[in-house]
Every structure is written in C-alpha cells, then in structure tokens.
Scaffold this motif. Sequence first.
Motif, PDB file in Angstrom:
ATOM      1  N   THR A 162      35.865  42.424  45.990  1.00  0.00           N
ATOM      2  CA  THR A 162      35.440  43.050  47.236  1.00  0.00           C
ATOM      3  C   THR A 162      36.591  43.610  48.062  1.00  0.00           C
ATOM      4  O   THR A 162      36.372  44.400  48.968  1.00  0.00           O
ATOM      5  CB  THR A 162      34.674  42.037  48.096  1.00  0.00           C
ATOM      6  OG1 THR A 162      35.527  40.910  48.388  1.00  0.00           O
ATOM      7  CG2 THR A 162      33.429  41.552  47.370  1.00  0.00           C
ATOM      8  N   ASN A 163      37.832  43.205  47.786  1.00  0.00           N
ATOM      9  CA  ASN A 163      38.934  43.636  48.649  1.00  0.00           C
ATOM     10  C   ASN A 163      40.225  43.910  47.880  1.00  0.00           C
ATOM     11  O   ASN A 163      41.302  43.888  48.455  1.00  0.00           O
ATOM     12  CB  ASN A 163      39.207  42.579  49.721  1.00  0.00           C
ATOM     13  CG  ASN A 163      39.513  41.228  49.107  1.00  0.00           C
ATOM     14  OD1 ASN A 163      39.549  41.076  47.881  1.00  0.00           O
ATOM     15  ND2 ASN A 163      39.760  40.236  49.942  1.00  0.00           N
ATOM     16  N   THR A 176      28.282  41.430  50.542  1.00  0.00           N
ATOM     17  CA  THR A 176      28.848  42.758  50.668  1.00  0.00           C
ATOM     18  C   THR A 176      27.847  43.800  50.186  1.00  0.00           C
ATOM     19  O   THR A 176      26.974  43.500  49.369  1.00  0.00           O
ATOM     20  CB  THR A 176      30.155  42.886  49.868  1.00  0.00           C
ATOM     21  OG1 THR A 176      30.712  44.187  50.074  1.00  0.00           O
ATOM     22  CG2 THR A 176      29.906  42.679  48.382  1.00  0.00           C
ATOM     23  N   VAL A 179      31.179  47.069  46.430  1.00  0.00           N
ATOM     24  CA  VAL A 179      32.294  46.423  45.761  1.00  0.00           C
ATOM     25  C   VAL A 179      33.437  47.413  45.609  1.00  0.00           C
ATOM     26  O   VAL A 179      33.243  48.619  45.574  1.00  0.00           O
ATOM     27  CB  VAL A 179      31.874  45.880  44.378  1.00  0.00           C
ATOM     28  CG1 VAL A 179      30.867  44.773  44.509  1.00  0.00           C
ATOM     29  CG2 VAL A 179      31.347  47.004  43.501  1.00  0.00           C
TER      30      VAL A 179
END
Length: 260
Positions: A162-163, A176, A179
């Motif tokens: 996700t980050n 979330t 993605v």
Amino acid sequence: MALPVVNAYPRRYFSCGIKEAKMEKDASVADRIARMEANIIFRGQRYKKAIIQVQGSRNMSFLAKYRRKINRMNLRKRGVEKEERENGRMKVTLSVQERYHPHILLLETGETSWKLPGGRLKPGENEIEGLQRKLSSKLAIDSPVLQAYWQIGECLSIWWCTNFGRVMYPYFPPHTTNVKECKKLFMVHLPCGQYFEVPRNLKLIAVPLFELNDNVQTFGPVLSSIPIQLSRFCFNYINNPPLLFNPPDSSSTISIRGLP
C-alpha cells in the motif's frame, strides 16, 4: 490427493559465470520508494480528474447518486487493474538441493540485502513472457545463439503493498481503496546442469529453507514465507543425474550463504 512434484538436483551440478554489470535504477530502498511515490502521485492526479467528472452537481436525484456510486466502483476496479499492470512485479523461486534439503537461489545485492530473480512487467506484457525476459536478462548468458529456456510453473503467492515500503500483505488490504504494488511469486522448474551468468554487481547464492523459515527480521515477509508456500510440493531428490551441459571452465559452483 497427489502433491505436485518438483525435481531437485544437487547444487554441485549448477554453475555460475559473470557478465557485465546491470546497474539498478535506485541506489537504495529509500530512493526506490521515492521514485515509485512520485509515479503514483502523477497517476493519482489523473484518477482525481476522472472522479471530478463523475461527481457532477451536488443536487442529484437518487438515480444519479446510484450511478455515481457504480462509476466509483468501476473506477476503483480499473485503478487496481492498472496498478497491477504498471506496478506489477514478478518474482520466481529457483530451488536446488544440498544433502536432501531444498535451497532457494537468491541474488545478493549487498551484505544484508537479497532478492528473488525477476522484475517489473511492461504495460500489457504477458506474465510468462515477462518473467522469461527478466530471467534471461538477469541470469542467462548474453548470446543470440544460446537462448535459455525457463519453465515457468505454478503461482505460489500474491502480495500487495500500500505504500511502497517493506510491509506487504498476502491479501488485498481492506483498509485501502488503491494499492501501490502487486508482487507475484512463481515456481520455475530448473533442468539439471543449468548454467547461469550473473551481472558483476550481483551474486547468486543458495539459502536453505530452514534459514528462510519465519526469519522475517533478516529476509522480510515474502522470502521468509517461501518454505510454507513450498510445503504443498513433493520434492524428488535426484542425486546422480546425467549432466546434459558442460559449463565453461571459468564458471564456479553456486555458494551457500555464509559459506565460501
């Protein structure tokens, strides 16, 4: 139910040579995260523009609001598929055996950094063709005559990020809506006596399963989960197979991590 079978050949039957260095796009993990974040910000602005076009006026009828909700769901689905295509990374599991125990081949990029062979797919590229292209680029001899053949097998797992950080999930995170990266792991069935050529700035090593197993602190969540993923396979240990390929004299045997 019969388990899928994987032929595991002794490590001494595999050899490795050196070719020209292939420089990485990023000098560190932090540089890679910054580059990927910059790319996703650019794509996120385009998605934001599309959402504004869908929203329209505030004074909407029930039907208009319902259509907006459906459009948002479709937009999210297209966004996830687009992220998977543009930020999809394919990795492979190559295994050999030493004393009747499977070892996984990893590329050592530093004293405390390892990765599976593979890489990012091109937009619209087929997964199998993309994996074969990346494997030939990283591990095969640079020759138009001797073309390496990679037998891509089963998909072992799918990971979501996700980050762009170190945290990856083996499921689509419910917290979330978008993605940043999708990583898929595939099994590759190696023929006996496979010859590798590795870029000069990398090193191909063999890591035993017992060292990877649940060792998140050293290898991260993806690599440390490989022993669990391989537990559904039946390893057929072949100790004295016929050698079909004679490696060059300058080649060397693949070393085990921590051993000369």
